[in-house]
Every structure is written in C-alpha cells, then in structure tokens.
Scaffold this active site. Structure first.
Site, PDB file in Angstrom:
ATOM      1  N   CYS A   7       0.947  -1.137  -0.053  1.00 53.23           N
ATOM      2  CA  CYS A   7       0.240  -0.114  -0.028  1.00 53.23           C
ATOM      3  C   CYS A   7       0.984   1.300   0.120  1.00 53.23           C
ATOM      4  CB  CYS A   7      -0.745   0.105   1.017  1.00 53.23           C
ATOM      5  SG  CYS A   7       0.004  -0.434   2.871  1.00 53.23           S
ATOM      6  N   HIS A  52      -2.718   5.319   6.485  1.00 53.22           N
ATOM      7  CA  HIS A  52      -1.241   5.633   6.737  1.00 53.22           C
ATOM      8  C   HIS A  52      -1.310   7.148   6.339  1.00 53.22           C
ATOM      9  CE1 HIS A  52       0.159   1.603   6.704  1.00 53.22           C
ATOM     10  NE2 HIS A  52      -0.210   1.372   5.611  1.00 53.22           N
TER      11      HIS A  52
HETATM   12  N1  LIG Z   1      -3.827  -5.024   4.994  1.00 50.05           N
HETATM   13  C1  LIG Z   1      -3.185  -4.433   4.424  1.00 50.05           C
HETATM   14  O1  LIG Z   1      -3.044  -3.106   4.994  1.00 50.05           O
HETATM   15  C2  LIG Z   1      -2.289  -4.582   3.357  1.00 50.05           C
HETATM   16  C3  LIG Z   1      -2.026  -3.633   2.445  1.00 50.05           C
HETATM   17  C4  LIG Z   1      -1.477  -3.916   1.102  1.00 50.05           C
HETATM   18  C5  LIG Z   1      -0.893  -5.233   1.044  1.00 50.05           C
HETATM   19  N2  LIG Z   1      -1.099  -6.281   2.064  1.00 50.05           N
HETATM   20  C6  LIG Z   1      -0.361  -7.349   1.740  1.00 50.05           C
HETATM   21  O2  LIG Z   1      -1.688  -8.240   1.480  1.00 50.05           O
HETATM   22  C7  LIG Z   1      -1.306  -9.598   1.643  1.00 50.05           C
HETATM   23  C8  LIG Z   1      -2.393 -10.125   2.484  1.00 50.05           C
HETATM   24  O3  LIG Z   1      -2.545  -9.364   3.687  1.00 50.05           O
HETATM   25  P1  LIG Z   1      -4.074  -9.105   4.499  1.00 50.05           P
HETATM   26  O4  LIG Z   1      -3.900  -7.622   5.197  1.00 50.05           O
HETATM   27  O5  LIG Z   1      -4.893  -9.239   3.267  1.00 50.05           O
HETATM   28  O6  LIG Z   1      -4.127 -10.351   5.392  1.00 50.05           O
HETATM   29  P2  LIG Z   1      -5.386 -10.954   6.104  1.00 50.05           P
HETATM   30  O7  LIG Z   1      -6.514  -9.808   6.286  1.00 50.05           O
HETATM   31  O8  LIG Z   1      -4.784 -11.527   7.113  1.00 50.05           O
HETATM   32  O9  LIG Z   1      -5.866 -11.809   5.030  1.00 50.05           O
HETATM   33  C9  LIG Z   1      -5.288 -12.877   4.395  1.00 50.05           C
HETATM   34  C10 LIG Z   1      -6.272 -14.045   4.469  1.00 50.05           C
HETATM   35  O10 LIG Z   1      -5.565 -15.277   3.811  1.00 50.05           O
HETATM   36  C11 LIG Z   1      -6.026 -16.388   4.684  1.00 50.05           C
HETATM   37  N3  LIG Z   1      -4.866 -17.491   4.507  1.00 50.05           N
HETATM   38  C12 LIG Z   1      -4.094 -17.947   5.637  1.00 50.05           C
HETATM   39  N4  LIG Z   1      -3.255 -18.646   5.378  1.00 50.05           N
HETATM   40  C13 LIG Z   1      -3.720 -19.218   4.055  1.00 50.05           C
HETATM   41  C14 LIG Z   1      -3.073 -20.148   3.072  1.00 50.05           C
HETATM   42  N5  LIG Z   1      -2.276 -20.888   3.621  1.00 50.05           N
HETATM   43  N6  LIG Z   1      -3.911 -20.404   2.100  1.00 50.05           N
HETATM   44  C15 LIG Z   1      -5.041 -19.537   1.594  1.00 50.05           C
HETATM   45  N7  LIG Z   1      -5.264 -18.720   2.602  1.00 50.05           N
HETATM   46  C16 LIG Z   1      -4.657 -18.360   3.671  1.00 50.05           C
HETATM   47  C17 LIG Z   1      -6.715 -16.115   5.978  1.00 50.05           C
HETATM   48  O11 LIG Z   1      -7.923 -16.675   6.324  1.00 50.05           O
HETATM   49  P3  LIG Z   1      -8.318 -17.749   6.915  1.00 50.05           P
HETATM   50  O12 LIG Z   1      -6.686 -18.405   7.527  1.00 50.05           O
HETATM   51  O13 LIG Z   1      -9.032 -17.313   8.059  1.00 50.05           O
HETATM   52  O14 LIG Z   1      -8.674 -18.688   6.018  1.00 50.05           O
HETATM   53  C18 LIG Z   1      -6.465 -14.685   5.888  1.00 50.05           C
HETATM   54  O15 LIG Z   1      -8.073 -14.175   5.854  1.00 50.05           O
HETATM   55  C19 LIG Z   1       0.172  -9.645   2.540  1.00 50.05           C
HETATM   56  O16 LIG Z   1       1.196  -9.788   1.877  1.00 50.05           O
HETATM   57  C20 LIG Z   1       0.079  -8.263   3.009  1.00 50.05           C
HETATM   58  O17 LIG Z   1       1.460  -7.461   3.373  1.00 50.05           O
HETATM   59  C21 LIG Z   1      -1.819  -5.966   3.256  1.00 50.05           C
END
Ligand SMILES: NC(=O)c1ccc[n+]([C@@H]2O[C@H](COP(=O)([O-])OP(=O)(O)OC[C@H]3O[C@@H](n4cnc5c(N)ncnc54)[C@H](OP(=O)(O)O)[C@@H]3O)[C@@H](O)[C@H]2O)c1
Length: 337
Positions: A140, A220
């Site tokens: 982001c 942010h």
């Molecule tokens: N949030 C932010 O601010 C943001 C911004 C930009 C980029 N990102 C990036 O985007 C990515 C995801 O972040 P997020 O914030 O979306 O994380 P998140 O809210 O924790 O979502 C990730 C999801 O993946 C699932 N998961 C966990 N292990 C898994 C597996 N082995 N296979 C498939 N699904 C699985 C989890 O769900 P369940 O375990 O419940 O199934 C969880 O809901 C990261 O690389 C992060 O750095 C995040």
C-alpha cells in the site's frame, strides 16, 4: 472471460474478489480459505465458490455448514490467473503449486521482491508485467509513493525523495495488533525498507524513507519531500496531479482535516467498506520552495492496491494495455472522488 482465482480471502482478497467481479472481462472462479469464519460465510452469501486452502481442514467447513467446492489445487487448475492474497510469506510457499498447474500468479506486498519476475504498479510499469508468470503488486505504501512519483518523474524529473511514513498500527479488524497506545520509530533504523521497495518500481530513483507506527487503524499518512530537476510552481503540480485518476486532491473547502473525516467522506460517498482506492493529497499542502516539493497524503492501506491487482491481471495475460486497463478498472469500480 478471464477466469480469476483468489487464494486468501481476508482484507485484500475479499476486496479484490469484489473488484474482479465488477470487470466486464473477468469472472471469479472461486476463493480459498483455511477455515470457516464470518468471511467464509459472506463469501458464500455473495455467491463465490469456496475452496479449502488446506485439504485436511475441509471437514471444519462441513461442520460449520459451509459448502466447499474442492481443494485449492482445483481452483488454481481451473483459473487463468491466481491472485494470492494470503498473509506475508505464505505466497512464497504457494509458488510451487502455481507453477505445477502452470497458472500465472499475482502476489502482494508482504512477499519479498525476489520471489517474483516483476514488482508492479499500474501507473508506473504496467508493460514490465506483460506475460510475466510471477508478479508482485507492491505494498500500500509503495503503491501510494509510486503513483505520485511517476507523473513527477515524467513531467519534471526527480533528483531525490525523502519520505516519512506515519503508519497505522493495524487494520480495523486486526485485533492481534492491539490494544495499543504508543508511538514507535518503526523500523528504528534509517532509512526504512520502504525506499528500496519503491526502487523495485523505479530502479534509478534516489529515495530515503523513515517509518513510524502510531495507534491508529484508519490510514497511513505520508509526509513527502521531492527534489525535482527543475523549479516548478505549486499550482503546476496541482494541475499535474489533477489529471491523475488515482490521485484525489482534497479541496480546502471540504474541511477534511485528517483520516477520520476522509473515511467518513468515503462512507458518505457510498464507497464499499468505506474504501478509498485513491491517494488522498491535501491540496493546500502541495508547496514548492525552489526545486523542493512538499505534500501530505493519506493512504488507505486496505484498498489502494485493489485496482492495481485488477490491472495486474490484465497485464500478465496481455489482455489490455495500461491505458485501456486503468480506464476500465477506474470506470467499473467508480474510482475518482
Ligand atoms: N492489510 C493491508 O493493509 C495490506 C495492504 C497492502 C498489502 N497487503 C498485503 O496483502 C497480503 C495479505 O494481507 P491481508 O491484510 O489481506 O491479510 P489478512 O487480512 O490476514 O488476509 C489473509 C487471509 O488469508 C487466509 N490464509 C491464511 N493462510 C492461508 C493459506 N495457507 N492459504 C490460503 N489462505 C490463507 C486467511 O484466512 P483464513 O486463515 O481465515 O482462511 C486470511 O483471511 C500480505 O502480503 C500483506 O502484506 C496488506
């Protein structure tokens, strides 16, 4: 129609799934999760097929009364492209599966740059991702910085960037990060890792970044100083930014004094989940002193990468050029506050 798989249906994945569904040239094959929870239930309510990311845990979905379409491997096999939106580091573990099924994959900013062929920002380097098999949609913060720097580089040239990133401590639903009440230099070492990440988009850029974390969840905030290659009037920069669809210049008359009112405005404007896909630059903050440009911008961490993922799908499949893809994504999502 491009068949899209979403592996990881959390903060980013669920937003990408909704945005993909809006596209005239794409369909969501299904979404994968590791366990049943409220997001699994809403995925099914929205009509997305649900796949088990970990096959041995498929029973848990049945016990919760949630229908599973199959293991994640079936989803990946069926799709033309997979968007991996799993937590940081899991994307790297999934890479071998995507290779096995010969399905091009998009990863998110939490993965290392060296996992992929190309780090991606639609406005800055769309063409680099054409026909690539492994592409990382940058974080982001890097997305927010790249969107501002691309037009500045093209119009005036950039000598040096100094950015202080005041980062939210966690996302609103991320209870694991709280409760919190502190202000951290984070990382405490200077420069922070964010500058090198922006250099994965612009490899000749001179940029130093400093990071902080504060007890906030909404957005942010970036304090930016860009030394340009020529002296430019602030009004010219405002005009330049006004032509960029993913930069929202907050007008003084709106009386939006921070992230709280920005989010309130997004909700009033009917944005899904109160999302703000655009960088939010305070128009009055755009100032120049000689060749130095200064500004403040708010970045909605949960959503600014969403349109970038949609564009990256078209890039890897060679389905459109940058201009066409960005225009379609902007129009279907309603980007442009
Ligand atoms: N949030 C932010 O601010 C943001 C911004 C930009 C980029 N990102 C990036 O985007 C990515 C995801 O972040 P997020 O914030 O979306 O994380 P998140 O809210 O924790 O979502 C990730 C999801 O993946 C699932 N998961 C966990 N292990 C898994 C597996 N082995 N296979 C498939 N699904 C699985 C989890 O769900 P369940 O375990 O419940 O199934 C969880 O809901 C990261 O690389 C992060 O750095 C995040």
């Amino acid at each position: 129609m491009i068949q899209v798989a979403i592996n990881g249906y959390g903060t980013i994945g669920k937003r990408v799934a909704d945005a993909v569904r809006e596209q005239p040239d794409m369909e969501v094959v299904g979404v994968a999760k590791t366990r049943p929870n409220f997001e699994a239930e809403t995925a099914l309510e929205k009509g997305f097929s649900l796949y088990a990311a970990i096959e041995e845990r498929a029973d848990q979905f049945a016990e919760a009364g949630l229908e599973i379409a199959g293991p994640v491997e079936d989803l990946v096999d069926e799709a033309d492209v997979v968007v991996d939106a799993t937590p940081s580091g899991i994307g790297a573990e999934n890479k071998a599966m995507y290779e096995e099924y010969d399905t091009p994959a998009l990863y998110q900013g939490g993965e290392d740059a060296d996992l992929v062929d190309v780090s991606f920002n639609a406005r800055s380097n769309f063409e680099d991702a054409v026909d690539a098999d492994h592409v990382r949609v940058v974080s982001c913060n890097t997305t927010g910085l790249s969107r501002v720097l691309a037009p500045l580089r093209e119009a005036y040239g950039v000598e040096k960037v100094r950015a202080t990133l005041v980062r939210r401590g966690g996302d609103p639903g991320q209870t694991s990060r709280g409760p919190i009440n502190d202000i951290l230099p984070n990382p405490v070492t200077i420069p922070s890792h964010h500058g090198p990440d922006v250099e994965t988009i612009f490899d000749d850029l001179d940029i130093d970044t400093l990071g902080m974390k504060v007890p906030a969840t909404l957005m942010h905030m970036h304090s930016l100083n860009v030394t340009l290659s020529e002296e430019v009037d602030a009004s010219e920069v405002r005009d330049l930014f006004a032509d960029e669809s993913r930069l929202f210049l907050i007008p003084e008359r709106m009386d939006i004094d921070g992230s709280g009112k920005l989010k309130e405005y997004a909700m009033d404007a009917g944005r899904p989940r109160g999302d703000i896909w655009e960088n939010c630059i305070w128009e009055e903050s755009i100032s120049t002193v000689g060749t130095d440009l200064y500004l403040f911008q708010g970045i909605h961490q949960e959503s600014d990468v969403v349109p970038e993922n949609v564009d990256a799908i078209r890039a890897v499949l060679g389905a459109a050029d940058a201009e066409e893809s960005i225009a379609t994504t902007d129009e279907t999502m309603g980007i442009g506050l």
